[in-house]
Design a protein around this motif. Structure first.
Motif, mmCIF file in Angstrom:
data_model
loop_
_atom_site.group_PDB
_atom_site.id
_atom_site.type_symbol
_atom_site.label_atom_id
_atom_site.label_comp_id
_atom_site.label_asym_id
_atom_site.label_seq_id
_atom_site.Cartn_x
_atom_site.Cartn_y
_atom_site.Cartn_z
ATOM 1 N N SER A 73 0.881 -1.198 0.123
ATOM 2 C CA SER A 73 0.026 0.157 -0.075
ATOM 3 C C SER A 73 0.870 1.188 -0.125
ATOM 4 N N ILE A 74 2.005 1.343 0.877
ATOM 5 C CA ILE A 74 2.816 2.380 0.894
ATOM 6 C C ILE A 74 3.654 2.689 -0.500
ATOM 7 N N LEU A 75 3.994 1.669 -1.168
ATOM 8 C CA LEU A 75 4.416 1.631 -2.301
ATOM 9 C C LEU A 75 3.670 2.365 -3.248
ATOM 10 N N ASN A 76 2.559 1.666 -3.264
ATOM 11 C CA ASN A 76 1.508 2.129 -4.321
ATOM 12 C C ASN A 76 1.084 3.782 -4.236
ATOM 13 N N ALA A 77 1.038 3.929 -2.903
ATOM 14 C CA ALA A 77 0.667 5.515 -2.423
ATOM 15 C C ALA A 77 1.831 6.360 -3.171
ATOM 16 N N ASP B 21 -14.646 2.319 -0.109
ATOM 17 C CA ASP B 21 -14.810 2.114 -1.471
ATOM 18 C C ASP B 21 -14.184 3.350 -2.396
ATOM 19 N N MET B 22 -14.030 4.334 -1.557
ATOM 20 C CA MET B 22 -13.733 5.542 -2.398
ATOM 21 C C MET B 22 -11.986 5.558 -2.438
ATOM 22 N N ALA B 23 -11.458 4.937 -1.696
ATOM 23 C CA ALA B 23 -9.883 5.095 -1.715
ATOM 24 C C ALA B 23 -9.268 4.187 -2.692
ATOM 25 N N GLU B 24 -8.113 4.926 -3.543
ATOM 26 C CA GLU B 24 -7.420 4.113 -4.179
ATOM 27 C C GLU B 24 -6.609 3.309 -3.710
ATOM 28 N N VAL B 25 -5.925 3.626 -2.624
ATOM 29 C CA VAL B 25 -4.863 3.127 -1.634
ATOM 30 C C VAL B 25 -5.305 3.496 -0.278
ATOM 31 N N HIS C 148 -12.873 12.896 -4.980
ATOM 32 C CA HIS C 148 -13.224 11.595 -5.693
ATOM 33 C C HIS C 148 -14.245 11.683 -6.651
ATOM 34 N N GLU C 149 -15.124 12.461 -6.368
ATOM 35 C CA GLU C 149 -16.241 12.671 -7.644
ATOM 36 C C GLU C 149 -15.825 13.205 -8.808
ATOM 37 N N ILE C 150 -14.555 14.205 -8.781
ATOM 38 C CA ILE C 150 -14.360 15.002 -9.806
ATOM 39 C C ILE C 150 -12.914 14.258 -10.491
ATOM 40 N N GLY C 151 -12.638 13.022 -9.839
ATOM 41 C CA GLY C 151 -11.515 12.197 -10.394
ATOM 42 C C GLY C 151 -10.252 12.087 -9.784
ATOM 43 N N GLY C 152 -10.415 12.928 -8.672
ATOM 44 C CA GLY C 152 -9.132 12.730 -7.865
ATOM 45 C C GLY C 152 -9.125 11.497 -7.081
ATOM 46 N N ARG C 153 -7.627 11.138 -6.984
ATOM 47 C CA ARG C 153 -7.494 9.785 -6.376
ATOM 48 C C ARG C 153 -7.489 9.953 -4.543
ATOM 49 N N ILE C 154 -7.914 8.897 -3.912
ATOM 50 C CA ILE C 154 -7.589 9.038 -2.328
ATOM 51 C C ILE C 154 -6.973 8.134 -1.858
ATOM 52 N N VAL C 155 -5.850 8.652 -0.896
ATOM 53 C CA VAL C 155 -4.917 7.703 -0.147
ATOM 54 C C VAL C 155 -5.386 7.860 1.223
ATOM 55 N N GLU C 156 -5.928 6.824 1.729
ATOM 56 C CA GLU C 156 -6.391 7.001 3.086
ATOM 57 C C GLU C 156 -5.174 6.287 4.062
ATOM 58 N N VAL D 119 -4.572 14.005 -6.075
ATOM 59 C CA VAL D 119 -4.534 13.138 -5.150
ATOM 60 C C VAL D 119 -4.518 13.916 -3.852
ATOM 61 N N LEU D 120 -5.484 13.127 -2.905
ATOM 62 C CA LEU D 120 -5.610 13.746 -1.446
ATOM 63 C C LEU D 120 -5.495 12.641 -0.368
ATOM 64 N N ILE D 121 -4.650 12.806 0.293
ATOM 65 C CA ILE D 121 -3.974 12.003 1.315
ATOM 66 C C ILE D 121 -5.154 12.358 2.491
ATOM 67 N N VAL D 122 -6.036 11.369 2.839
ATOM 68 C CA VAL D 122 -6.973 11.481 3.920
ATOM 69 C C VAL D 122 -6.470 10.745 5.367
ATOM 70 N N ALA D 123 -5.880 11.737 6.301
ATOM 71 C CA ALA D 123 -5.333 10.957 7.286
ATOM 72 C C ALA D 123 -5.859 11.379 8.679
ATOM 73 N N GLY D 124 -6.179 10.338 9.600
ATOM 74 C CA GLY D 124 -6.623 10.627 10.985
ATOM 75 C C GLY D 124 -7.842 11.364 11.020
ATOM 76 N N THR D 125 -8.616 11.062 10.161
ATOM 77 C CA THR D 125 -10.061 11.608 10.291
ATOM 78 C C THR D 125 -11.112 10.172 9.791
ATOM 79 N N SER D 126 -12.064 10.238 10.623
ATOM 80 C CA SER D 126 -13.115 9.210 10.287
ATOM 81 C C SER D 126 -14.037 9.785 9.571
ATOM 82 N N CYS D 127 -14.139 11.135 9.060
ATOM 83 C CA CYS D 127 -14.924 11.738 7.995
ATOM 84 C C CYS D 127 -16.470 11.702 8.377
ATOM 85 N N ASN D 128 -16.639 12.213 9.657
ATOM 86 C CA ASN D 128 -17.945 12.135 10.265
ATOM 87 C C ASN D 128 -18.443 13.519 10.589
#
Ligand code: ZN
Length: 246
Positions: free
Chosen positions: A8-12, A223-227, A206-214, A185-194
């Motif tokens: 995962s880290i290499l893919n990110a 479902d949303m995260a690429e990595v 994500h909706e406009i085509g950016g990739r998410i690294v969680e 790319v958006l690195i989403v870290a330390g948040t439960s997104c609620n």
């Protein structure tokens, strides 16, 4: 098939190297390893102080002295120190691999670690605002005289943080709208997104085509995260930066 953490880290790292505009979106989880418990956790601030009684603008206007009983504890986070994860993000920016950070945190730890382009979506505890004249002052000027009185109005000032019934600062909103359009790319870290509306940020990217690294100990964007890097913030970021530089 589930990837290993190393994969995962290499893919990110690969996604980040291919991207031109990488941003990070961080939450309470990134500061836990700096000794700041998540305010929403079982031992957190909001389990001991009812948010409706202590965390709204209405409550502050009614009884600022009472709300400062909670704030006295909140402002102690100014003494916290950034952890290795904050520092790794700052190094990414320095290396030109991270364009900026949107943080939900009010603790200033990204800036302390050396990050420059930080958007404080929920404000900062390092600044006070007078609700009468709207003047803003650095907290450290009043550290010995809390609750702080506005030198012009003599009324009790409020930390410049977004309370539960307050809107996001317009400046922060504008900047985030631009980032959402730009981020590949958006690195989403330390948040439960609620927490709304912050939780919409990864969704819109994500909706406009950016990739998410969680990066989360317990991932929430499967479902949303690429990595997905399932692990604590500090060591995951350290490993990511290592992978980026090799
Ligand atoms: Zn004032």
């Amino acid at each position: 098939m589930r990837e290993s953490r190393e994969d995962s880290i290499l893919n990110a790292a690969m996604l980040i190297h291919e991207a031109s505009n990488v941003y990070a979106f961080t939450g309470a989880g990134v500061s836990v390893e700096s000794g700041i418990p998540d305010f929403r956790s079982a031992s957190g601030l909001w389990s001991r102080f009812d948010p409706m009684e202590y965390g709204t603008l209405g409550a502050f206007r009614r009884d600022p002295e009472k709300v400062w009983r909670m704030l006295q504890e909140l402002v102690e986070i100014v003494d916290a120190e950034p952890n290795a994860g904050h520092r790794a993000m700052a190094r990414m920016e320095e290396a030109g691999l991270l364009s900026g950070i949107i943080t939900q945190n009010i603790d200033g730890l990204h800036q302390k670690a050396g990050s420059r382009n930080v958007i404080e979506f929920h404000g900062t505890v390092f600044r006070l605002v007078c609700l009468d004249c709207n003047r803003k002052f650095p907290l450290d000027r009043f550290a010995d005289s809390l609750p702080p009185l506005c030198p012009y109005c003599n009324t009790i000032m409020k930390p410049d943080v977004v309370f539960f019934d307050e809107a996001i600062p317009p400046d922060a909103l504008r900047q985030v709208e631009q980032i959402v359009r730009r981020a590949d790319v958006l690195i989403v870290a330390g948040t439960s997104c609620n927490v709304m509306p912050a939780a919409l940020i990864p969704l819109e990217v994500h909706e406009i085509g950016g990739r998410i690294v969680e990066i989360n100990p317990e991932p929430v964007l499967k479902d949303m995260a690429e990595v997905t890097i399932a692990g604590p913030f500090a060591s995951s970021m350290q490993q990511l930066v290592k992978a980026l530089s090799s």
